[in-house]
Design a protein around this motif. Structure first.
Motif, short mmCIF file in Angstrom:
data_model
loop_
_atom_site.label_atom_id
_atom_site.label_comp_id
_atom_site.label_asym_id
_atom_site.label_seq_id
_atom_site.Cartn_x
_atom_site.Cartn_y
_atom_site.Cartn_z
N GLN A 91 1.33 4.08 -2.92
CA GLN A 91 1.03 5.47 -2.57
C GLN A 91 2.11 6.40 -3.12
O GLN A 91 1.82 7.41 -3.73
CB GLN A 91 0.99 5.59 -1.04
CG GLN A 91 0.55 6.96 -0.53
CD GLN A 91 -0.90 6.91 -0.05
OE1 GLN A 91 -1.28 5.97 0.65
NE2 GLN A 91 -1.69 7.90 -0.43
N LYS A 92 3.37 5.99 -2.91
CA LYS A 92 4.49 6.80 -3.37
C LYS A 92 4.58 6.83 -4.90
O LYS A 92 4.79 7.87 -5.50
CB LYS A 92 5.82 6.24 -2.83
CG LYS A 92 6.21 6.83 -1.50
CD LYS A 92 7.60 6.35 -1.12
CE LYS A 92 7.64 6.02 0.35
NZ LYS A 92 8.71 5.13 0.72
N GLN B 64 2.42 6.37 -7.23
CA GLN B 64 1.35 7.01 -7.99
C GLN B 64 1.64 8.49 -8.25
O GLN B 64 1.07 9.07 -9.15
CB GLN B 64 0.04 6.88 -7.24
CG GLN B 64 -0.72 5.65 -7.71
CD GLN B 64 -2.11 5.62 -7.17
OE1 GLN B 64 -2.36 6.08 -6.06
NE2 GLN B 64 -3.03 5.09 -7.94
N GLU C 183 0.85 -1.19 0.00
CA GLU C 183 0.00 0.00 0.00
C GLU C 183 0.88 1.24 0.00
O GLU C 183 0.66 2.19 -0.76
CB GLU C 183 -0.89 0.03 1.25
CG GLU C 183 -2.24 -0.63 1.14
CD GLU C 183 -3.21 0.14 0.25
OE1 GLU C 183 -3.59 -0.45 -0.77
OE2 GLU C 183 -3.59 1.29 0.56
N GLY C 184 1.89 1.23 0.87
CA GLY C 184 2.81 2.35 0.98
C GLY C 184 3.61 2.56 -0.31
O GLY C 184 3.78 3.68 -0.78
N GLN D 145 -5.09 1.57 -2.26
CA GLN D 145 -4.09 1.68 -3.33
C GLN D 145 -4.02 0.39 -4.13
O GLN D 145 -3.92 0.41 -5.37
CB GLN D 145 -2.70 2.00 -2.75
CG GLN D 145 -2.62 3.33 -2.03
CD GLN D 145 -2.85 4.51 -2.96
OE1 GLN D 145 -2.61 4.42 -4.16
NE2 GLN D 145 -3.34 5.60 -2.41
#
Lengths: 221, 221
Positions: free
Chosen positions: B152-153, B155, B148-149, B186
């Motif tokens: 997130q970055k 994108q 997920e992390g 995400q």
């Protein structure tokens, strides 16, 4: 000189060794390095976590670029320094296919090896079963026989054998020193060849020098 | 037309799908293919064993060259058909490093997924422990939060996101459809993007069309 590269590593870890061998093969000596202790849990230190959120070794940086997964680092180094040092990926389609194939099969071998060597360590008390360890050993034995067969075939063409020797999967197979060379003669020969390779000698893990006996876990495989 | 290629595959297997997506991305349609049944144990048939001593699918041949490991086949296809179809490996060092890194991390994700989804299937009766399955689920949850992390970055730079979308590790992440898109927004978005990709649509496994509900095993992850 590879002064813009930094490697955090742990001794005796095949993934760390893989990156070190690749760096040697590509003539990338002189990188910044720091030996950390798995026993002291230094792989979970903030220094590592800042670069590698998994808290694992190797942790590798080239300038601003981070590539921590050992095979990823090998691919990256080969791609960025294609014409420097030795080629890690052969040119001919047949050799290339074989190298890729054995490389990914090597992950399967390593998984099966780990399931035996670290069984006592990673399975909590109360969940251990002799039957499971026994089965893992049998699975590993079958896997090793498969590799015996592979090496038997490949030795017929020394050119291919050379490609495999240089490939980034070789450190996994340095674990063969733990095995009976009588039971696995081809693997024994392969190990003997690998350990004389300059890149392997130059990066031999200090732990392995101190512990020449090997691990008892593998003696009956 | 890829008439000199043969793929033996099983429906719903991410490794098989990986090769099919790579073939689509490289415009290598029209290969010989045969859908085999895991349930009927056709992956252990002589037809497969003759090409793949592990008795696994995918089993892939290009002329006389065999490359059965799915990632190996992707690397091989990219290398042999570099200028055809879409590039599976980006050019810039930073994108390339990230793609390799996530690709090999994807293997870790897949291993953790399998340890939950197939727990009941691969652990023999008498060796099963609720505590082990619970732990495997927690480990998978932690892994998913990591991704997920990552997404997130990534994108933030759609260019990089595009590279990852095309990369051969994507089929592993098509398993995200089994997960809660509310808990992992995400991953949900990434799944939605992937499934619209022409190569993914063209190779969608028939089993997945028939079973739109997904697996209950993952509902509480």
């Amino acid at each position: 000189m590879a002064q813009d590269m930094t490697l955090l590593w742990g001794s005796g870890s095949p993934p760390c060794w893989r990156v070190m061998i690749a760096l040697e093969e590509k003539n990338l000596q002189g990188y910044n390095q720091k030996l950390l202790s798995f026993e002291k849990m230094e792989h979970k230190s903030q220094e590592v976590l800042d670069i590698n959120p998994r808290g694992q070794l190797p942790t590798f940086k080239h300038g601003d670029i981070t590539v921590n997964e050992s095979y990823a680092a090998c691919f990256y180094l080969e791609s960025q320094f294609k014409s420097q040092g030795n080629k890690l990926i052969p040119d001919s389609p047949a050799e290339q296919a074989l190298m890729y194939q054995r490389m990914f099969e090597g992950l399967t071998f390593y998984e099966k090896l780990i399931a035996v060597v670290y069984y006592d360590w990673f399975v909590p008390e109360g969940e251990k079963h002799d039957s499971a360890l026994q089965r893992n050993k049998e699975v590993l034995g079958t896997e090793l026989k498969l590799w015996e067969g592979y090496l038997q075939k490949v030795q017929m063409t020394s050119h291919l054998y050379g490609s495999i020797q240089k490939s980034p999967f070789c450190p996994t197979f340095l674990c063969f020193r733990r095995l009976s060379a009588e039971r696995y003669p081809q693997l024994g020969k392969y190990y003997a060849l690998l350990k004389e390779r300059p890149s392997v000698k130059a990066s031999w893990p200090p732990d392995w020098l101190e512990d020449p006996k090997g691990q008892d876990t593998l003696k009956d495989i």
